[in-house]
Design a protein around this motif. Sequence first.
Motif, PDB file in Angstrom:
ATOM      1  N   THR A  35       0.909  -1.286   0.185  1.00 54.93           N
ATOM      2  CA  THR A  35      -0.230  -0.017  -0.045  1.00 54.93           C
ATOM      3  C   THR A  35       0.983   1.344   0.135  1.00 54.93           C
ATOM      4  OG1 THR A  35       0.078   0.152   2.452  1.00 54.93           O
ATOM      5  CG2 THR A  35      -1.668  -1.236   1.275  1.00 54.93           C
ATOM      6  N   GLY A  36       0.348   2.347  -0.314  1.00 57.16           N
ATOM      7  CA  GLY A  36       0.969   3.481  -0.248  1.00 57.16           C
ATOM      8  C   GLY A  36       1.642   3.983   1.117  1.00 57.16           C
ATOM      9  N   ALA A  37       0.752   3.785   2.204  1.00 53.60           N
ATOM     10  CA  ALA A  37       1.113   4.156   3.329  1.00 53.60           C
ATOM     11  C   ALA A  37       2.331   2.996   3.864  1.00 53.60           C
ATOM     12  CB  ALA A  37      -0.004   3.876   4.346  1.00 53.60           C
ATOM     13  N   ALA A  38       2.122   1.785   3.435  1.00 54.34           N
ATOM     14  CA  ALA A  38       3.343   0.961   3.929  1.00 54.34           C
ATOM     15  C   ALA A  38       4.626   1.362   2.996  1.00 54.34           C
ATOM     16  CB  ALA A  38       2.899  -0.318   3.306  1.00 54.34           C
ATOM     17  N   MET A  39       4.554   1.717   1.799  1.00 55.80           N
ATOM     18  CA  MET A  39       5.603   2.081   0.944  1.00 55.80           C
ATOM     19  C   MET A  39       6.212   3.347   1.490  1.00 55.80           C
ATOM     20  SD  MET A  39       5.682   3.508  -2.900  1.00 55.80           S
ATOM     21  CE  MET A  39       5.243   1.836  -3.538  1.00 55.80           C
ATOM     22  N   ARG A  40       5.587   4.200   2.091  1.00 52.25           N
ATOM     23  CA  ARG A  40       5.889   5.329   2.563  1.00 52.25           C
ATOM     24  C   ARG A  40       6.957   5.006   3.827  1.00 52.25           C
ATOM     25  NH1 ARG A  40       6.463  10.560   0.720  1.00 52.25           N
ATOM     26  NH2 ARG A  40       4.224  10.406   0.011  1.00 52.25           N
ATOM     27  N   ARG A  41       6.262   4.288   4.794  1.00 51.44           N
ATOM     28  CA  ARG A  41       7.019   3.495   5.997  1.00 51.44           C
ATOM     29  C   ARG A  41       8.232   3.118   5.596  1.00 51.44           C
ATOM     30  NH1 ARG A  41       1.797   2.553   7.825  1.00 51.44           N
ATOM     31  NH2 ARG A  41       1.743   0.145   7.207  1.00 51.44           N
ATOM     32  N   THR A  42       8.295   2.112   4.531  1.00 51.07           N
ATOM     33  CA  THR A  42       9.607   1.659   4.209  1.00 51.07           C
ATOM     34  C   THR A  42      10.521   2.761   3.555  1.00 51.07           C
ATOM     35  OG1 THR A  42       8.255  -0.307   3.530  1.00 51.07           O
ATOM     36  CG2 THR A  42      10.707  -0.002   2.494  1.00 51.07           C
ATOM     37  N   CYS A  43       9.932   3.527   2.999  1.00 50.37           N
ATOM     38  CA  CYS A  43      10.953   4.764   2.416  1.00 50.37           C
ATOM     39  C   CYS A  43      11.729   5.173   3.749  1.00 50.37           C
ATOM     40  CB  CYS A  43      10.270   5.507   1.462  1.00 50.37           C
ATOM     41  SG  CYS A  43       9.646   5.109   0.060  1.00 50.37           S
ATOM     42  N   VAL A  44      10.742   5.774   4.728  1.00 53.48           N
ATOM     43  CA  VAL A  44      11.281   6.516   5.837  1.00 53.48           C
ATOM     44  C   VAL A  44      12.459   5.785   6.486  1.00 53.48           C
ATOM     45  CG1 VAL A  44      10.758   7.552   8.140  1.00 53.48           C
ATOM     46  CG2 VAL A  44       9.216   8.106   6.142  1.00 53.48           C
ATOM     47  N   LEU A  45      12.173   4.443   6.647  1.00 52.29           N
ATOM     48  CA  LEU A  45      13.034   3.590   7.363  1.00 52.29           C
ATOM     49  C   LEU A  45      14.326   3.196   6.532  1.00 52.29           C
ATOM     50  CD1 LEU A  45      13.882   1.496   9.728  1.00 52.29           C
ATOM     51  CD2 LEU A  45      12.683  -0.138   8.218  1.00 52.29           C
ATOM     52  N   ILE A  46      14.287   3.235   5.248  1.00 54.12           N
ATOM     53  CA  ILE A  46      15.458   3.037   4.447  1.00 54.12           C
ATOM     54  C   ILE A  46      16.348   4.365   4.524  1.00 54.12           C
ATOM     55  CG2 ILE A  46      16.217   2.605   2.035  1.00 54.12           C
ATOM     56  CD1 ILE A  46      13.900   0.940   1.538  1.00 54.12           C
ATOM     57  N   LEU A  47      15.655   5.480   4.205  1.00 51.81           N
ATOM     58  CA  LEU A  47      16.456   6.690   4.014  1.00 51.81           C
ATOM     59  C   LEU A  47      16.818   7.239   5.227  1.00 51.81           C
ATOM     60  CD1 LEU A  47      14.288   8.332   1.232  1.00 51.81           C
ATOM     61  CD2 LEU A  47      16.597   7.225   1.096  1.00 51.81           C
ATOM     62  N   SER A  48      16.346   7.030   6.236  1.00 53.30           N
ATOM     63  CA  SER A  48      16.696   7.247   7.744  1.00 53.30           C
ATOM     64  C   SER A  48      17.787   6.755   8.063  1.00 53.30           C
ATOM     65  CB  SER A  48      15.691   6.987   8.984  1.00 53.30           C
ATOM     66  OG  SER A  48      14.662   7.887   8.558  1.00 53.30           O
ATOM     67  N   THR A  53      13.623  17.863   7.909  1.00 55.60           N
ATOM     68  CA  THR A  53      12.532  16.975   7.203  1.00 55.60           C
ATOM     69  C   THR A  53      12.338  17.188   5.714  1.00 55.60           C
ATOM     70  OG1 THR A  53      10.915  18.116   8.033  1.00 55.60           O
ATOM     71  CG2 THR A  53      11.548  16.530   9.444  1.00 55.60           C
ATOM     72  N   LEU A  54      12.351  15.754   4.894  1.00 50.99           N
ATOM     73  CA  LEU A  54      12.188  15.984   3.367  1.00 50.99           C
ATOM     74  C   LEU A  54      10.908  14.875   3.156  1.00 50.99           C
ATOM     75  CD1 LEU A  54      13.007  16.627   0.719  1.00 50.99           C
ATOM     76  CD2 LEU A  54      14.553  14.755   0.777  1.00 50.99           C
ATOM     77  N   ASP A  55      10.069  15.466   2.637  1.00 49.79           N
ATOM     78  CA  ASP A  55       8.921  14.565   1.978  1.00 49.79           C
ATOM     79  C   ASP A  55       9.227  14.371   0.547  1.00 49.79           C
ATOM     80  OD1 ASP A  55       6.563  13.277   1.238  1.00 49.79           O
ATOM     81  OD2 ASP A  55       5.291  15.195   1.423  1.00 49.79           O
ATOM     82  N   THR A  94      27.950  18.055   4.108  1.00 48.56           N
ATOM     83  CA  THR A  94      27.613  19.113   4.724  1.00 48.56           C
ATOM     84  C   THR A  94      27.543  18.849   6.306  1.00 48.56           C
ATOM     85  OG1 THR A  94      25.222  18.551   4.262  1.00 48.56           O
ATOM     86  CG2 THR A  94      26.336  20.036   2.811  1.00 48.56           C
ATOM     87  N   GLY A  95      27.433  17.519   6.613  1.00 47.21           N
ATOM     88  CA  GLY A  95      27.214  17.243   7.728  1.00 47.21           C
ATOM     89  C   GLY A  95      25.643  17.585   8.475  1.00 47.21           C
ATOM     90  N   ILE A  96      24.760  17.668   7.516  1.00 51.54           N
ATOM     91  CA  ILE A  96      23.346  17.891   7.723  1.00 51.54           C
ATOM     92  C   ILE A  96      22.629  16.459   7.369  1.00 51.54           C
ATOM     93  CG2 ILE A  96      21.175  19.027   6.962  1.00 51.54           C
ATOM     94  CD1 ILE A  96      23.050  21.540   6.043  1.00 51.54           C
ATOM     95  N   LYS A  97      21.850  16.087   8.395  1.00 52.71           N
ATOM     96  CA  LYS A  97      21.028  14.962   8.366  1.00 52.71           C
ATOM     97  C   LYS A  97      19.797  15.361   7.855  1.00 52.71           C
ATOM     98  CE  LYS A  97      19.001  11.311  11.280  1.00 52.71           C
ATOM     99  NZ  LYS A  97      18.828  10.941  12.836  1.00 52.71           N
ATOM    100  N   VAL A  98      19.272  14.075   6.978  1.00 48.89           N
ATOM    101  CA  VAL A  98      17.978  14.477   6.339  1.00 48.89           C
ATOM    102  C   VAL A  98      17.116  13.225   6.872  1.00 48.89           C
ATOM    103  CG1 VAL A  98      16.751  14.304   4.200  1.00 48.89           C
ATOM    104  CG2 VAL A  98      19.203  14.996   3.882  1.00 48.89           C
ATOM    105  N   ASN A  99      16.017  13.942   7.425  1.00 48.10           N
ATOM    106  CA  ASN A  99      15.219  13.140   7.985  1.00 48.10           C
ATOM    107  C   ASN A  99      13.936  12.790   7.048  1.00 48.10           C
ATOM    108  OD1 ASN A  99      16.428  12.515  10.673  1.00 48.10           O
ATOM    109  ND2 ASN A  99      15.836  14.824  10.827  1.00 48.10           N
ATOM    110  N   ILE A 100      13.485  11.777   6.392  1.00 48.28           N
ATOM    111  CA  ILE A 100      12.463  11.569   5.639  1.00 48.28           C
ATOM    112  C   ILE A 100      11.360  11.348   6.495  1.00 48.28           C
ATOM    113  CG2 ILE A 100      11.353   9.975   4.025  1.00 48.28           C
ATOM    114  CD1 ILE A 100      13.900  11.564   3.089  1.00 48.28           C
ATOM    115  N   ALA A 101      10.165  12.411   6.108  1.00 42.50           N
ATOM    116  CA  ALA A 101       8.837  12.350   6.864  1.00 42.50           C
ATOM    117  C   ALA A 101       7.765  12.634   5.791  1.00 42.50           C
ATOM    118  CB  ALA A 101       8.756  13.655   7.873  1.00 42.50           C
TER     119      ALA A 101
END
Length: 242
Positions: free
Chosen positions: A2-15, A29-31, A53-60
Amino acid sequence: MTGAAMRRTCVLILSVLAGPAMADDKQFTLDVDPALVEAGVMQHLLPRFSLKTGIKVNIAGGEADLMLGDGGAPAVAQGDSVWGLSEASDPDAVRFSEWLLSEVGVRTLESFGGGFGAPVVEVAAGEEVAITGDLALGETAALTHCGRCHVVNESNRMNAIGSTPSFGMMRNFSDWDLRFATFWELKPHGAFTQIDGVTEPFDPERPSPIAPVVMDMAEVDAILAYVASLTPADLGAPIQSQ
């Protein structure tokens, strides 16, 4: 999935892939469109940006400091598909926007392969460019509008972005005059440049991802005249193959 599950997977991978833990004041935070994650583009870009850059990108998902997807200023393309950056106020998100639109960011994107790159704007070749304008105004306008990225002259050498070509280096291009006379049509300038009476206002749904450059044609002509007065940078003799 599902779209929601894909989003959660993306967040986990990119974090995980965005890089090691960093100071709380150097993150945003980046959507991002899940299609870019599925393609592997973000896994390629984010660790390199964080390392630089030393900047952390949090996928949200949903509300975030910056969005990369439908709408916004065109930043990533693959064939006929284009993804844009939203306007950002968070300084770290702005830093990412500037990096992705810079020459280094574009090269990093292109190095991923798969046909990904920056949206391209074609400029007609063979046009004659009349060079007129006030040299003093040109130097002032160049330092004000262009100096935040490019080395214009020695006065801003320590304040520009090292990944962008200097005016002296660009003066070596065979079509330097056409490039400077129509620079707002060349990537990435069109995404954040407004020329009074020439360019269309930004689409409210595709605003500038960074503080926009705003000038009139008198300043453009003056910058062109100033660049014409510069001596091309000495790039050294070509390397001879053995």
